[in-house]
Design a protein around this motif. Structure first.
Motif, mmCIF file in Angstrom:
data_model
loop_
_atom_site.group_PDB
_atom_site.id
_atom_site.type_symbol
_atom_site.label_atom_id
_atom_site.label_comp_id
_atom_site.label_asym_id
_atom_site.label_seq_id
_atom_site.Cartn_x
_atom_site.Cartn_y
_atom_site.Cartn_z
ATOM 1 N N LEU A 574 0.839 -1.203 0.000
ATOM 2 C CA LEU A 574 0.000 0.000 0.000
ATOM 3 C C LEU A 574 0.871 1.248 0.000
ATOM 4 O O LEU A 574 1.557 1.540 0.971
ATOM 5 C CB LEU A 574 -0.920 0.005 1.225
ATOM 6 C CG LEU A 574 -1.825 1.239 1.362
ATOM 7 C CD1 LEU A 574 -2.798 1.328 0.197
ATOM 8 C CD2 LEU A 574 -2.581 1.218 2.689
ATOM 9 N N HIS A 575 0.857 1.961 -1.102
ATOM 10 C CA HIS A 575 1.517 3.249 -1.231
ATOM 11 C C HIS A 575 0.480 4.262 -1.680
ATOM 12 O O HIS A 575 -0.514 3.906 -2.324
ATOM 13 C CB HIS A 575 2.648 3.200 -2.271
ATOM 14 C CG HIS A 575 3.789 2.309 -1.896
ATOM 15 N ND1 HIS A 575 4.989 2.793 -1.439
ATOM 16 C CD2 HIS A 575 3.911 0.955 -1.912
ATOM 17 C CE1 HIS A 575 5.810 1.780 -1.196
ATOM 18 N NE2 HIS A 575 5.179 0.664 -1.473
ATOM 19 N N GLY A 576 0.729 5.513 -1.375
ATOM 20 C CA GLY A 576 -0.199 6.541 -1.835
ATOM 21 C C GLY A 576 -0.314 6.593 -3.339
ATOM 22 O O GLY A 576 -1.367 6.950 -3.883
ATOM 23 N N GLY A 577 0.759 6.237 -4.036
ATOM 24 C CA GLY A 577 0.749 6.280 -5.489
ATOM 25 C C GLY A 577 0.188 5.042 -6.142
ATOM 26 O O GLY A 577 0.173 4.963 -7.380
ATOM 27 N N THR A 578 -0.274 4.066 -5.356
ATOM 28 C CA THR A 578 -0.845 2.851 -5.947
ATOM 29 C C THR A 578 -2.370 2.888 -5.818
ATOM 30 O O THR A 578 -3.032 3.598 -6.548
ATOM 31 C CB THR A 578 -0.234 1.607 -5.294
ATOM 32 O OG1 THR A 578 -0.430 1.670 -3.860
ATOM 33 C CG2 THR A 578 1.258 1.526 -5.567
ATOM 34 N N ALA A 579 -2.924 2.110 -4.892
ATOM 35 C CA ALA A 579 -4.386 1.988 -4.800
ATOM 36 C C ALA A 579 -5.097 3.320 -4.574
ATOM 37 O O ALA A 579 -6.093 3.612 -5.252
ATOM 38 C CB ALA A 579 -4.759 0.986 -3.710
ATOM 39 N N PRO A 580 -4.639 4.187 -3.653
ATOM 40 C CA PRO A 580 -5.346 5.469 -3.488
ATOM 41 C C PRO A 580 -5.326 6.333 -4.743
ATOM 42 O O PRO A 580 -6.336 6.943 -5.096
ATOM 43 C CB PRO A 580 -4.584 6.132 -2.326
ATOM 44 C CG PRO A 580 -4.005 5.005 -1.558
ATOM 45 C CD PRO A 580 -3.613 4.001 -2.602
ATOM 46 N N ALA A 581 -4.168 6.400 -5.421
ATOM 47 C CA ALA A 581 -4.095 7.206 -6.647
ATOM 48 C C ALA A 581 -4.980 6.620 -7.737
ATOM 49 O O ALA A 581 -5.626 7.354 -8.500
ATOM 50 C CB ALA A 581 -2.648 7.300 -7.125
ATOM 51 N N ARG A 582 -5.025 5.286 -7.827
ATOM 52 C CA ARG A 582 -5.899 4.663 -8.833
ATOM 53 C C ARG A 582 -7.367 4.915 -8.520
ATOM 54 O O ARG A 582 -8.184 5.130 -9.425
ATOM 55 C CB ARG A 582 -5.603 3.165 -8.909
ATOM 56 C CG ARG A 582 -4.253 2.836 -9.531
ATOM 57 C CD ARG A 582 -4.161 1.362 -9.881
ATOM 58 N NE ARG A 582 -4.148 0.508 -8.705
ATOM 59 C CZ ARG A 582 -3.041 0.081 -8.092
ATOM 60 N NH1 ARG A 582 -1.849 0.478 -8.535
ATOM 61 N NH2 ARG A 582 -3.123 -0.710 -7.041
ATOM 62 N N ALA A 583 -7.726 4.881 -7.230
ATOM 63 C CA ALA A 583 -9.115 5.187 -6.857
ATOM 64 C C ALA A 583 -9.456 6.636 -7.187
ATOM 65 O O ALA A 583 -10.565 6.942 -7.644
ATOM 66 C CB ALA A 583 -9.325 4.913 -5.367
ATOM 67 N N PHE A 584 -8.505 7.535 -6.934
ATOM 68 C CA PHE A 584 -8.694 8.941 -7.302
ATOM 69 C C PHE A 584 -8.983 9.067 -8.792
ATOM 70 O O PHE A 584 -9.943 9.746 -9.202
ATOM 71 C CB PHE A 584 -7.433 9.719 -6.933
ATOM 72 C CG PHE A 584 -7.407 11.144 -7.424
ATOM 73 C CD1 PHE A 584 -7.907 12.171 -6.653
ATOM 74 C CD2 PHE A 584 -6.866 11.462 -8.668
ATOM 75 C CE1 PHE A 584 -7.884 13.487 -7.107
ATOM 76 C CE2 PHE A 584 -6.830 12.765 -9.131
ATOM 77 C CZ PHE A 584 -7.344 13.778 -8.347
ATOM 78 N N ALA A 585 -8.165 8.416 -9.627
ATOM 79 C CA ALA A 585 -8.360 8.507 -11.075
ATOM 80 C C ALA A 585 -9.677 7.878 -11.494
ATOM 81 O O ALA A 585 -10.396 8.418 -12.350
ATOM 82 C CB ALA A 585 -7.187 7.837 -11.791
ATOM 83 N N ALA A 586 -10.024 6.724 -10.887
ATOM 84 C CA ALA A 586 -11.276 6.054 -11.245
ATOM 85 C C ALA A 586 -12.483 6.914 -10.923
ATOM 86 O O ALA A 586 -13.504 6.858 -11.625
ATOM 87 C CB ALA A 586 -11.365 4.713 -10.509
ATOM 88 N N PHE A 587 -12.388 7.713 -9.872
ATOM 89 C CA PHE A 587 -13.491 8.621 -9.535
ATOM 90 C C PHE A 587 -13.473 9.887 -10.378
ATOM 91 O O PHE A 587 -14.500 10.332 -10.893
ATOM 92 C CB PHE A 587 -13.427 8.993 -8.055
ATOM 93 C CG PHE A 587 -14.317 10.139 -7.692
ATOM 94 C CD1 PHE A 587 -15.689 9.973 -7.582
ATOM 95 C CD2 PHE A 587 -13.795 11.416 -7.476
ATOM 96 C CE1 PHE A 587 -16.520 11.034 -7.259
ATOM 97 C CE2 PHE A 587 -14.616 12.482 -7.158
ATOM 98 C CZ PHE A 587 -15.995 12.290 -7.051
ATOM 99 N N MET A 588 -12.296 10.490 -10.522
ATOM 100 C CA MET A 588 -12.205 11.802 -11.165
ATOM 101 C C MET A 588 -12.477 11.760 -12.663
ATOM 102 O O MET A 588 -12.959 12.747 -13.231
ATOM 103 C CB MET A 588 -10.838 12.408 -10.895
ATOM 104 C CG MET A 588 -10.629 12.878 -9.462
ATOM 105 S SD MET A 588 -11.615 14.323 -9.041
ATOM 106 C CE MET A 588 -10.636 15.629 -9.793
ATOM 107 N N LYS A 589 -12.163 10.656 -13.339
ATOM 108 C CA LYS A 589 -12.419 10.597 -14.783
ATOM 109 C C LYS A 589 -13.895 10.823 -15.101
ATOM 110 O O LYS A 589 -14.236 11.718 -15.880
ATOM 111 C CB LYS A 589 -11.929 9.270 -15.350
ATOM 112 C CG LYS A 589 -10.430 9.185 -15.522
ATOM 113 C CD LYS A 589 -10.007 7.825 -16.072
ATOM 114 C CE LYS A 589 -8.491 7.738 -16.208
ATOM 115 N NZ LYS A 589 -8.053 6.393 -16.680
ATOM 116 N N PRO A 590 -14.824 10.062 -14.522
ATOM 117 C CA PRO A 590 -16.234 10.352 -14.801
ATOM 118 C C PRO A 590 -16.733 11.620 -14.116
ATOM 119 O O PRO A 590 -17.628 12.297 -14.629
ATOM 120 C CB PRO A 590 -16.958 9.110 -14.267
ATOM 121 C CG PRO A 590 -16.045 8.530 -13.242
ATOM 122 C CD PRO A 590 -14.655 8.827 -13.719
ATOM 123 N N ALA A 591 -16.165 11.952 -12.937
ATOM 124 C CA ALA A 591 -16.651 13.125 -12.202
ATOM 125 C C ALA A 591 -16.377 14.420 -12.949
ATOM 126 O O ALA A 591 -17.148 15.380 -12.855
ATOM 127 C CB ALA A 591 -16.003 13.175 -10.815
#
Length: 718
Positions: A574-591
Motif C-alpha cells: 500500500l503506497h499513496g501512489g498505488t491503490a489510493p491514486a488509482r481510486a482517485f483517477a477512477a473517480f475523477m475521470k467520470p466526475a
C-alpha cells in the motif's frame, strides 16, 4: 473619699461585626425565601400549562426530515419510527426495572430533580477529571425529550428542572415512567421501547427478555455509540453494565444476571443502506447549529451529487485491497461536498473514516512544508542539497535510500525527497509549518518534532482535502459544507452563504504550490492519478505501509482518498501512489467528464529527471514518504544502507542508467501534451554542461509562465 471608677473597654467592634453577620444572614435567608417562592410559582405556572396525559401520549415522537440531493431527488427520509403504545401494566417488569436501575435509581424518592444524584455526579466527575456521569433524572430526560432540545446551555437546564418538577406535580410516577418508555429515543430513528424492540430484535416489547431489556435500557445514554446495529460488542458490554446495576439495586439476583446470556442475543438484520448515509450522517447533525426549528417537518437540500457518489463508492470498492478500508471526499471549488464515502460498506460499519478517523498523512503533509517555504521566499527552481541530515538526533532517509546532491525544489517535491523536506522544515521552523497546517484547516493537534514534516501528526481526510482545495482556490479558504438550504412548512428558514473573504496565502504562493503539485502527478510519485487532463496532487504513505493517501484537484474538483486498516496494521504494497491514486483517477475521470478542461496558471515543468538515482525511482514504485517514528510518535533515526549507490562525496550525483528512448519520448509527449511522430526519434545532443538534451529538436521545451510577486503591502491576510 470616693474611689474613681476605671472605664470599661467598649465592645463596639465586635458588636458591629456581629450586626453585619446577622444582617447578611437575614438578607440571604430573605433571598432564599424569595427564590423558593419564585421557584414554586414557576413550577405551578408550568404545571398549569402542561398538556394532559392523553395529549402527550398522542403527540409526535420527533421530527420528520426529507433529504434531497443536489438535483432535488430524495435520498433519505428520516424521522421517528414507533410501534404500539404500551400502557404501564403492559410494559415488562424487567424493562421498567432495567431503566430505573441504570438511569435513575432514586426515581421513586425524588420530586423530579435529585440533589443527591447531582452531588454524586459532581463528585464522580471531579474524581475522574472529566464528565462521566450525569445528574439528570428520568423526569428531566422526559422533559427534555418532549419539550426541549439537547443543547447544553444553563438556561435549558434550568427550564428542564422547572418542567421536571411540574411534571411530578401533575402526573404520577407510573404515568411519568409510561411516557418515558414510550417516547424516549433509542437510536436508529426508534422512539419508545416497542419501536426499539422491533428494530433490534424483530418482536414487540411485551416479549422482551431480561437480556434484551438490558440492551435497550443501555441505549439511552448514547444511542449512536451503543446501537447494536453500529457496534454489537459495545451494545452487549453496556447491557452488562445495566445488569450489574440491577443487581446492585436489588431488582434481580446475581444468578438471574448470570443466566441472562447477553452474548448469545440474536439481532434483527439491518435493512441495506447505501453509502450516501455516510454523507447524511455527517451533514444532518449540523442542523442543530444552523436552525432552531425542532418540531415542524423539514425539507433539507444538500450538495450531494448522486452520480459522483456512485462513482466514488465504486472507486473505493474496486481499488481498496481485501481487508482494507477506504474513504473519499470530493469538494467543489466553493466547498460543496459532492461525494463522501466513509467506508467500503455502510451496513457493516457506520464509522465515517472520511470525517471521524484520524490517521497519519505521511508525505501528503509536505504540502504545508512547501507552502511555508514558498511563503518564506523560496521558488520552485531554487536549489537545495539532497544529502544526509540529522536534526535533534533524527536522521530522515529517502525511500530510495539514495541522495542526489543539488536539486531544485520541484524535483525534491515531485519525488518526495524526505531529506529536503526536513531541511526546509528546519529552515522555516517546525512551528511555522504547524501554523501553516492550522491556517489551512487542520483541526487535530500538530506536534513540532522534526519528523512532523513527514506527516507524523494525525489528521482527518476531510481536513486534508479542504487544505488542497484552498490551494486550488488560489489561496482563498475553502470550507466544506453539505446543506444548501432548509425549508419548514414551505418557508425557507436557512440558506448557505459561501465565504470567499479569507485569504490564507498570497495567490503567487498558491500558484507556485500548484506548479509543484502538478509535476508530482505528471512525472513524480502520483503518476497513477492521471486522468487525461491537468491534475495536481500529492501522495502520502506512512510507516510500515499503514496508511495510503492521495489528494489532488482538477477542473475545479478536489478529491482526497485514504486507505488503510482500522486496526492500523501494515498493508503490504500500500503506497499513496498505488491503490489510493488509482481510486482517485477512477473517480475523477467520470466526475470531471462533463466539466470544461481547466489549465493551471503555470504549465507543468519537467523536474530534473537526470538527478533521479535509479530507473525504479522514476518509472517504478512511487516513494512512500516513510516517517520514521517510534510508538509514541517521537522521531527515530533510520538505519543507513550502504549499497554502493550513494551520491559521490562532492555532492554530484551519479549519472542514471540509460533510459529507453521510446519510453522517454512517450513521457515527454504525455507531460507536454504534444503528439509528435514516434517512428523517427531525433538524436540526443550533449549540452555544454555534459548533460544530454532529450527534448525533441522540433518542439520547444515546456515553458513555465512567469508569476508576478506582490508588492510589500500586498501580503496575504493572516
Amino acid at each position: 473619699m470616693a474611689r474613681a471608677r476605671t472605664p470599661r473597654s467598649a465592645p463596639a467592634p465586635r458588636s458591629r461585626w456581629r450586626r453585619r453577620i446577622v444582617i447578611t444572614l437575614q438578607v440571604l435567608i430573605g433571598l432564599a425565601i424569595l427564590a423558593f417562592g419564585a421557584l414554586v410559582i414557576a413550577v405551578y405556572v408550568a404545571r398549569s400549562q402542561l398538556p394532559s396525559f392523553d395529549e402527550l401520549k398522542s403527540s409526535p415522537n420527533g421530527q420528520m426530515i426529507r433529504v434531497h440531493a443536489a438535483d432535488g431527488s430524495v435520498i433519505a427520509s428520516l424521522g421517528p419510527s414507533y410501534g404500539e403504545w404500551l400502557s404501564y401494566d403492559r410494559i415488562p417488569t424487567v424493562m421498567r426495572e432495567a431503566t430505573i436501575a441504570v438511569e435513575d435509581r432514586r426515581f421513586y424518592d425524588h420530586p423530579g430533580v435529585d440533589p443527591v444524584g447531582i452531588l454524586r455526579s459532581f463528585v464522580v466527575n471531579y474524581q475522574r477529571g472529566r464528565r462521566v456521569q450525569g445528574g439528570s433524572t428520568l423526569t428531566q430526560q422526559l422533559a427534555r425529550t418532549v419539550f426541549l432540545s439537547n443543547q447544553k446551555r444553563i438556561g435549558r437546564k434550568f427550564r428542564e428542572a422547572i418542567l421536571a418538577l411540574a411534571l411530578e406535580r401533575k402526573f404520577s410516577k407510573e404515568e411519568i415512567l409510561d411516557l418515558y418508555l414510550n417516547k424516549v429515543y433509542y437510536g436508529g430513528g426508534a422512539y419508545g421501547i416497542d419501536a426499539a424492540s422491533r428494530k433490534f430484535f424483530g418482536h414487540g416489547a411485551e416479549r422482551l427478555s431480561l437480556a434484551e431489556a438490558a440492551v435497550i435500557a443501555g441505549l439511552v445514554k448514547a444511542p449512536s455509540n451503543y446501537s447494536p446495529t453500529a457496534d454489537v460488542d459495545a451494545a452487549k458490554g453496556r447491557a452488562g453494565v445495566v445488569l450489574r446495576q440491577m443487581v446492585r439495586g436489588g431488582f434481580i439476583t446475581q444468578a438471574q444476571a448470570d443466566a441472562a446470556d447477553v452474548a448469545d442475543l440474536k439481532l434483527s438484520p439491518e435493512p441495506r443502506q447505501n453509502s450516501a448515509r455516510y454523507f447524511t450522517d455527517w451533514a444532518l447533525p449540523q442542523l442543530d447549529t444552523l436552525i432552531d426549528e425542532t418540531q415542524a417537518p423539514l425539507e433539507v437540500w444538500t450538495t450531494l451529487d448522486l452520480g459522483m457518489q456512485r462513482d466514488a463508492d465504486a472507486a473505493i470498492r474496486a481499488n481498496a485491497p481485501p481487508g482494507v478500508q477506504g474513504a473519499l471526499v470530493s469538494l467543489d471549488r466553493d466547498g460543496a461536498v459532492r461525494a463522501m464515502v466513509g467506508g467500503k460498506d455502510y451496513v457493516s460499519s457506520i464509522y465515517n473514516r472520511a470525517t471521524q478517523a484520524v490517521r497519519q498523512p505521511g508525505s501528503a503533509f509536505k504540502l504545508f512544508v512547501y507552502l511555508a517555504a514558498l511563503e518564506a521566499g523560496h521558488k520552485p527552481e531554487d536549489k537545495i542539497v539532497d544529502e544526509p541530515v540529522t536534526i535533534d538526533g533524527w536522521s530522515p532517509r529517502n525511500d530510495s535510500r539514495r541522495n542526489s546532491g543539488s536539486v531544485t525544489l520541484r524535483t525534491a517535491f515531485a519525488y518526495s525527497l524526505n531529506t529536503v523536506a526536513a531541511k526546509l522544515g528546519q529552515e522555516v521552523g517546525f512551528s511555522t509549518v504547524a501554523d501553516m497546517a492550522r491556517r489551512f484547516g487542520i483541526t487535530t493537534p500538530i506536534n513540532t518534532h522534526p519528523a512532523m514534516v513527514l506527516g507524523t501528526s494525525d489528521v482527518r481526510l476531510i481536513d486534508m482535502t479542504r487544505a488542497f482545495a484552498s490551494v486550488a482556490n488560489k489561496g482563498v479558504a475553502v470550507t466544506p459544507y453539505g446543506i444548501t438550504r432548509v425549508t419548514a412548512n414551505g418557508q425557507e428558514i436557512y440558506r448557505h452563504e459561501v465565504d470567499r473573504s479569507r485569504v490564507l496565502v498570497a495567490p503567487y504562493v498558491a500558484a507556485e504550490m500548484v506548479d509543484l503539485l502538478q509535476t508530482t502527478v505528471n512525472t513524480g510519485t502520483g503518476r497513477s492519478a492521471q486522468i487525461g487532463r491537468p491534475v495536481a496532487g500529492k501522495t502520502g504513505t506512512t510507516t510500515s505501509l499503514k496508511d495510503g493517501w492521495f489528494l489532488g484537484f482538477s477542473s475545479g474538483l478536489t478529491t482526497g482518498v485514504w486507505m488503510g486498516r482500522d486496526d492500523a496494521r501494515p498493508v503490504s504494497g500500500l503506497h499513496g501512489g498505488t491503490a489510493p491514486a488509482r481510486a482517485f483517477a477512477a473517480f475523477m475521470k467520470p466526475a470531471t467528464a462533463n466539466r470544461p478542461i481547466e489549465q493551471f496558471e503555470t504549465q507543468v515543468t519537467l523536474p530534473e529527471w537526470q538527478l533521479e538515482p535509479d530507473e525504479e525511482a522514476y518509472f517504478g514504485q512511487p516513494d512512500n514518504g516513510t516517517a520514521m517514528v517510534d510508538e509514541d510518535g517521537n522521531p527515530i533515526a533510520a538505519p543507513s544502507r550502504d549499497d554502493g549507490q550513494q551520491a559521490e562525496d562532492d555532492g554530484v550525483p551519479q549519472a542514471p542508467p540509460t533510459q529507453p528512448q521510446q519510453q522517454l519520448d512517450d513521457l515527454i509527449d504525455r507531460v507536454t501534451g504534444r503528439d509528435a511522430p514516434r517512428d523517427a526519434p531525433p538524436p540526443r545532443e550533449v549540452q555544454p554542461d555534459g548533460r544530454r538534451d532529450d527534448r525533441r529538436r522540433d518542439l520547444p521545451p515546456p515553458v513555465r509562465q512567469p508569476l508576478q510577486r506582490p508588492l510589500q503591502d500586498e501580503r496575504p491576510i493572516q
